[in-house]
Design a protein around this motif. Structure first.
Motif, PDB file in Angstrom:
ATOM      1  N   ASN A  36       0.900  -1.058  -0.184  1.00 46.17           N
ATOM      2  CA  ASN A  36       0.102   0.136   0.072  1.00 46.17           C
ATOM      3  C   ASN A  36       0.921   1.285  -0.112  1.00 46.17           C
ATOM      4  O   ASN A  36       1.808   1.457   0.937  1.00 46.17           O
ATOM      5  N   ASN A  85      -1.687  -4.613   1.008  1.00 44.79           N
ATOM      6  CA  ASN A  85      -3.082  -4.145   0.872  1.00 44.79           C
ATOM      7  C   ASN A  85      -3.905  -5.202   1.223  1.00 44.79           C
ATOM      8  O   ASN A  85      -3.681  -6.326   1.461  1.00 44.79           O
ATOM      9  N   ASP A  86      -5.155  -4.905   1.708  1.00 39.35           N
ATOM     10  CA  ASP A  86      -6.207  -5.880   2.166  1.00 39.35           C
ATOM     11  C   ASP A  86      -6.409  -6.823   1.483  1.00 39.35           C
ATOM     12  O   ASP A  86      -6.429  -8.294   1.886  1.00 39.35           O
ATOM     13  N   GLU A 107       0.437   3.758   2.996  1.00 38.74           N
ATOM     14  CA  GLU A 107       0.774   3.668   4.325  1.00 38.74           C
ATOM     15  C   GLU A 107       2.487   3.435   4.148  1.00 38.74           C
ATOM     16  O   GLU A 107       2.906   3.844   5.324  1.00 38.74           O
TER      17      GLU A 107
END
Length: 156
Positions: free
Chosen positions: A115, A148-149, A118
């Motif tokens: 990400n 990332n999720d 982040e």
């Protein structure tokens, strides 16, 4: 009776959404991890130490390689699907992209997993240089937030 049926449907829907969210890799807690030093390897001149960080017994651990640089020390985190570096310099300790010469994963794939917002937030985690023990603890704690999720299953 209608209230009981409506309540049952809402509870069932909530349970189904919870189960499907966990199956799609939505962030889980990464409070426990294990760090192990890898010994007795010929690592070359620039590699000073090597560790593995495990969040789960089901997945492969990530490898952390300590490298000496002119600015200080870099801890390069390697996985099959991403790479990221954490640097400890006079400016502090924080995350950054891995140098191309140290990369094994194509940058396009790594950028899909990491990400970037982040990564920018983690540029400075500590304003001071840190030792190996503190660096590894910070890496193990902050690394899950970088993923990332859709890719958290790579750690748990």
């Amino acid at each position: 009776m209608k209230k009981l049926n409506l309540l049952s449907v809402l509870v069932l829907a909530f349970v189904l959404v919870s189960v499907s969210a966990s199956a799609t890799g939505v962030r889980t807690q990464f409070k426990s991890f294990e760090i192990e030093q890898v010994d007795n390897l010929y690592m070359g001149k620039s590699v000073k130490a090597l560790w593995t960080v495990s969040y789960s017994t089901e997945e492969e651990p990530v490898t952390v390689v300590k490298r000496k640089t002119l600015e200080g020390v870099e801890y390069v985190v390697h996985s099959k699907h991403f790479e990221v570096s954490y640097a400890s310099t006079g400016e502090g300790f924080g995350a950054k992209e891995t140098r191309r010469s140290w990369s094994e994963v194509p940058r396009k794939i790594s950028r899909a997993v990491i990400n970037k917002e982040e990564l920018a937030r983690q540029r400075v985690i500590s304003p001071n240089k840190v030792d190996d023990e503190k660096a590894l603890g910070l890496i193990a704690s902050y690394l899950p937030d970088l993923i990332n999720d859709g890719y958290t299953h790579l750690l748990n």
